[in-house]
Design a protein around this motif. Sequence first.
Motif, PDB file in Angstrom:
ATOM      1  N   GLU A   1       1.133  -0.882   0.301  1.00  0.00           N
ATOM      2  CA  GLU A   1       0.110  -0.498   0.052  1.00  0.00           C
ATOM      3  C   GLU A   1       0.788   0.889  -0.129  1.00  0.00           C
ATOM      4  N   ILE A   2       0.632   2.536  -0.685  1.00  0.00           N
ATOM      5  CA  ILE A   2       1.702   3.035  -1.155  1.00  0.00           C
ATOM      6  C   ILE A   2      -0.051   4.597  -0.452  1.00  0.00           C
ATOM      7  N   VAL A   3       0.572   5.078   0.607  1.00  0.00           N
ATOM      8  CA  VAL A   3      -0.328   5.853   1.557  1.00  0.00           C
ATOM      9  C   VAL A   3      -0.017   7.459   1.426  1.00  0.00           C
ATOM     10  N   ARG A   4      -0.454   7.822   0.875  1.00  0.00           N
ATOM     11  CA  ARG A   4      -0.140   9.130   0.355  1.00  0.00           C
ATOM     12  C   ARG A   4      -0.196  10.386   1.414  1.00  0.00           C
ATOM     13  N   ALA A   5      -1.435  10.299   2.124  1.00  0.00           N
ATOM     14  CA  ALA A   5      -2.188  11.079   3.292  1.00  0.00           C
ATOM     15  C   ALA A   5      -1.678  10.455   4.044  1.00  0.00           C
ATOM     16  N   PRO A   6      -1.766  10.146   5.327  1.00  0.00           N
ATOM     17  CA  PRO A   6      -2.515   9.621   6.829  1.00  0.00           C
ATOM     18  C   PRO A   6      -3.925  10.037   6.865  1.00  0.00           C
ATOM     19  N   ARG A   7      -3.960   8.861   8.119  1.00  0.00           N
ATOM     20  CA  ARG A   7      -5.360   9.600   8.834  1.00  0.00           C
ATOM     21  C   ARG A   7      -4.945   9.448   9.616  1.00  0.00           C
ATOM     22  N   ALA A   8      -5.822   9.886  11.005  1.00  0.00           N
ATOM     23  CA  ALA A   8      -5.330  10.297  12.342  1.00  0.00           C
ATOM     24  C   ALA A   8      -4.688   9.143  13.096  1.00  0.00           C
TER      25      ALA A   8
ATOM     26  N   PRO B   1      -2.335  10.170  21.576  1.00  0.00           N
ATOM     27  CA  PRO B   1      -4.203   9.932  21.627  1.00  0.00           C
ATOM     28  C   PRO B   1      -3.926  10.772  20.210  1.00  0.00           C
ATOM     29  N   TYR B   2      -5.149  10.263  19.241  1.00  0.00           N
ATOM     30  CA  TYR B   2      -5.444  10.196  18.454  1.00  0.00           C
ATOM     31  C   TYR B   2      -7.430  10.409  18.923  1.00  0.00           C
ATOM     32  N   ALA B   3      -8.493  11.407  18.118  1.00  0.00           N
ATOM     33  CA  ALA B   3      -9.661  11.020  17.270  1.00  0.00           C
ATOM     34  C   ALA B   3     -10.221  10.872  16.133  1.00  0.00           C
ATOM     35  N   ARG B   4     -11.071  10.619  15.590  1.00  0.00           N
ATOM     36  CA  ARG B   4     -11.571  10.719  14.126  1.00  0.00           C
ATOM     37  C   ARG B   4     -12.422   9.969  13.717  1.00  0.00           C
ATOM     38  N   VAL B   5     -12.641  10.835  12.874  1.00  0.00           N
ATOM     39  CA  VAL B   5     -14.450  10.726  12.562  1.00  0.00           C
ATOM     40  C   VAL B   5     -14.942  10.801  11.215  1.00  0.00           C
TER      41      VAL B   5
ATOM     42  N   THR C   1     -17.652  10.857   0.601  1.00  0.00           N
ATOM     43  CA  THR C   1     -16.910  10.596   2.425  1.00  0.00           C
ATOM     44  C   THR C   1     -16.651  11.337   3.064  1.00  0.00           C
ATOM     45  N   ILE C   2     -16.598  12.272   3.943  1.00  0.00           N
ATOM     46  CA  ILE C   2     -15.327  12.542   4.676  1.00  0.00           C
ATOM     47  C   ILE C   2     -14.932  12.260   6.001  1.00  0.00           C
ATOM     48  N   ASP C   3     -13.878  12.447   6.468  1.00  0.00           N
ATOM     49  CA  ASP C   3     -12.625  11.713   6.770  1.00  0.00           C
ATOM     50  C   ASP C   3     -12.698  12.809   7.410  1.00  0.00           C
ATOM     51  N   GLY C   4     -12.253  13.482   9.328  1.00  0.00           N
ATOM     52  CA  GLY C   4     -11.298  14.009   9.174  1.00  0.00           C
ATOM     53  C   GLY C   4     -10.631  13.812  11.192  1.00  0.00           C
ATOM     54  N   GLY C   5      -9.826  14.452  11.411  1.00  0.00           N
ATOM     55  CA  GLY C   5      -9.344  13.934  12.613  1.00  0.00           C
ATOM     56  C   GLY C   5      -7.950  14.795  13.308  1.00  0.00           C
ATOM     57  N   LEU C   6      -7.904  14.288  14.639  1.00  0.00           N
ATOM     58  CA  LEU C   6      -6.719  15.317  14.933  1.00  0.00           C
ATOM     59  C   LEU C   6      -5.518  13.819  15.416  1.00  0.00           C
ATOM     60  N   ARG C   7      -4.373  14.163  15.545  1.00  0.00           N
ATOM     61  CA  ARG C   7      -3.441  13.028  16.357  1.00  0.00           C
ATOM     62  C   ARG C   7      -2.279  13.612  17.075  1.00  0.00           C
TER      63      ARG C   7
ATOM     64  N   SER D   1      -7.059  15.892  -0.125  1.00  0.00           N
ATOM     65  CA  SER D   1      -6.425  15.357   1.522  1.00  0.00           C
ATOM     66  C   SER D   1      -6.033  16.563   1.873  1.00  0.00           C
ATOM     67  N   VAL D   2      -5.168  16.975   2.677  1.00  0.00           N
ATOM     68  CA  VAL D   2      -5.222  17.785   3.749  1.00  0.00           C
ATOM     69  C   VAL D   2      -4.588  17.373   5.523  1.00  0.00           C
ATOM     70  N   ALA D   3      -2.744  17.135   5.545  1.00  0.00           N
ATOM     71  CA  ALA D   3      -2.174  16.453   6.463  1.00  0.00           C
ATOM     72  C   ALA D   3      -1.132  17.174   7.233  1.00  0.00           C
ATOM     73  N   ARG D   4      -1.117  17.229   7.914  1.00  0.00           N
ATOM     74  CA  ARG D   4       0.428  17.416   8.555  1.00  0.00           C
ATOM     75  C   ARG D   4       1.294  16.228   9.133  1.00  0.00           C
ATOM     76  N   THR D   5       2.078  16.379   8.433  1.00  0.00           N
ATOM     77  CA  THR D   5       2.957  15.050   9.341  1.00  0.00           C
ATOM     78  C   THR D   5       4.187  15.422   9.178  1.00  0.00           C
ATOM     79  N   VAL D   6       4.992  14.572  10.063  1.00  0.00           N
ATOM     80  CA  VAL D   6       6.596  15.267  10.484  1.00  0.00           C
ATOM     81  C   VAL D   6       7.864  13.873  10.481  1.00  0.00           C
ATOM     82  N   ARG D   7       8.719  14.531  10.642  1.00  0.00           N
ATOM     83  CA  ARG D   7       9.358  13.349  10.214  1.00  0.00           C
ATOM     84  C   ARG D   7      11.216  13.992  11.115  1.00  0.00           C
TER      85      ARG D   7
END
Length: 745
Positions: free
Chosen positions: A144-151, A425-429, A438-444, A485-491
Amino acid sequence: MKSTTLLRLSAALLPLAFAAPLFAQEATTGAGEVAEAEDAVDSQEIVVTGELYFRNRTLDANPVLSYDLEYFQRFEPVSVGEMLKRVPGVTFTSDVLEYDGVQMRGLPSGFTQVLINGRRPPGGESDRSFFVDRLPAELVERIEIVRAPRADQPSEGVAGTLNVVTKESASFDGGFLKGGVLMNEDGKLRPSGAIAYADGKGDTTLWGALNYQGRRNPKKKTTDFFDGEFAEYTGRELQDDTRDGTDISGNFEVTTKSDAGRLRINALVVDTDRDEDEVSTIFEGDSPADLDLDSVEIQRERISQQTYALAADGELAVGPGDLGAAFGWSGFRDKSRVSTEEGDDVDDVDLVERETLDIRDSEFTQTLYYAFGEDDARVRVKVGIDLLQKERDGTNRVFEIDGTDVSEETGPGAIFTIKEKRYDPYARVTFTASEAITIDGGLRYEITRRDTTSDDGTADYDAESLNPSLHLRWAPSEAGQFRASVARTVRRPDYDLISPYTQEEEPADEDDLVGNPGLANERAWGVDVGYEHRVGSNGIVGVNIFYRDVSNLIELVDTGEVASGGGNVYTPQNIGDGKTWGIEFDLSTSLAVAGLPDTGVFANYTYLDSDVTDPFTGLERRFNGQPHHVYNIGFIHNLRSAGVSFGASLSGRSRSLESQLDETVELRYGRDLEAFIEKRFADAFVVRLSAQNLLDRKKKEDFRFYDGDSVEDILEARAGNDVEESELESERSGALFQLTLRAAF
């Protein structure tokens, strides 16, 4: 085969272990539609098949590309790295016939997150990357190539995430045997073999597999030396570099279900033993036709690496929803030994240096979540927490040898311990407005606590990061779907930059480099917008536009202090910013519309660009090693009446540039052609001949070196294009052939 290797393998398989994917909620089929994970596929449909397989069409709200093993298997890839040559936007800067540090979207490998069944395996690289050429293709169910992650997915994939899903009992029924042999251009043979079986009784299913893979890559490298910028010829180096070894791997899984829930236990082990011998013969002369032998250097490296994973996960119906939990342990062990011999010729060399590397990585993970709302409900909510506790112990010793005199030259900080704890911790709706939207949003919220200890000091670092994500899937028709998709990621920073010790003569001869345990994570805002469309009954075509805005880039800065050698003291700090963007296109479909239903074609093309400020020159440039484009094109044709299939694949990439303080490197690769032909018989057997590197692909590098005792001197030379020395390097390995027999039962 070493008895100790067999013992390690047996011991690792006994406890069962590594959890099947919580990361991916659905499994997909070769036909391209989403299917429930418990729809097991008969082994004959995978091992002996005359069907065409294409990229899967997933229904995830976030952008995910899914490829079953059948998409790759006819070309008989040995490792996951070889599989990834055929997916969009993935490239490598490895040697010819090697595919180790995966670079999604052309960014350095530390920007790509590699997961096995949704969990990050520890690796030995300082940039936290994992070498995917150590993962045998035989263990894989899909990639699987995940271009942007979920919460509810880890946030570390700035360039993207590669999730390797291993075979599991619920998706496979029956067994198979494999036997094969690899032959290099020099005629040397290496065997391979595998056995796997899946079965079930009642509500319990199990899977087990073992794989043995011989590996060999004999390379030849030629390097020509010049004074100035390829001006005055000064000599040549001829190098024979042979890498020879074995990979032994296995995984085991058992799953049981009831009306109340399910329990899954799984194990994974990969054992690598590899010898790398380099014989370098150096000549001096005014031209390639007039050379005199100068010296010989022989480097022998003995590598022993093991990756282990043990885990369990389960789900239980509690109240209006489901309570889920997962527990796991991952381990990485690396014991490498390098010896260097020098002399006037091959028959007259003396041992001059010995280096030892010992790394022990251990990670414990726990996950707890609660989800309510059925999969087909209008609103589904998931809240949970991921926990990680990691410890890395490293020892890198260097010994200088002069006859019978041995002196240890181990640098400061070479013996170290890094401890890291994570609380996420995270929350996803998930909101399903209709069958089409379909709309999927969340915070991590990622909390990091890190302690670094070495023989040169101790330091700690604490960080907290809120990483939101929002994904929209809109399917205006049964054939097409849009994703945004809009997502924030870290390295996270490289291990060798956070170790609190001083490296002398870095980054230049008179300077010192001091590690910085307080380095913050690099962070990125990412946007992905794409569309994919079904072609015919099971083909697919897709296009995606991406953009990443990276902040807190880590660069070296001058502290203003005077170094022990009289130069400056430098330290890594978070001061830079960078941007990267591109367009990704992929196609996989049959040519039924043209009257050729038994011919399948696949193609992908990725355009890449970026903008980053060079920390030394202050000039704008691209990310190091990022090409302008990456592509792959190929076909497969079935002759059903004869039980024969054949196909070919051509891949390539543009040149790239890497800029360091005192050198620049221009990298070029030739095109890579691979092909196969197979014959199926008796409904249970297939014989396949496959070949790689049929165009004798070469790797070429142009080096330009700038001299100076201090950073200021080097920068002045670069500004005036005053090249002190230069090199032209060319490497080749020849074609690799593989003959394989597979049988399903």
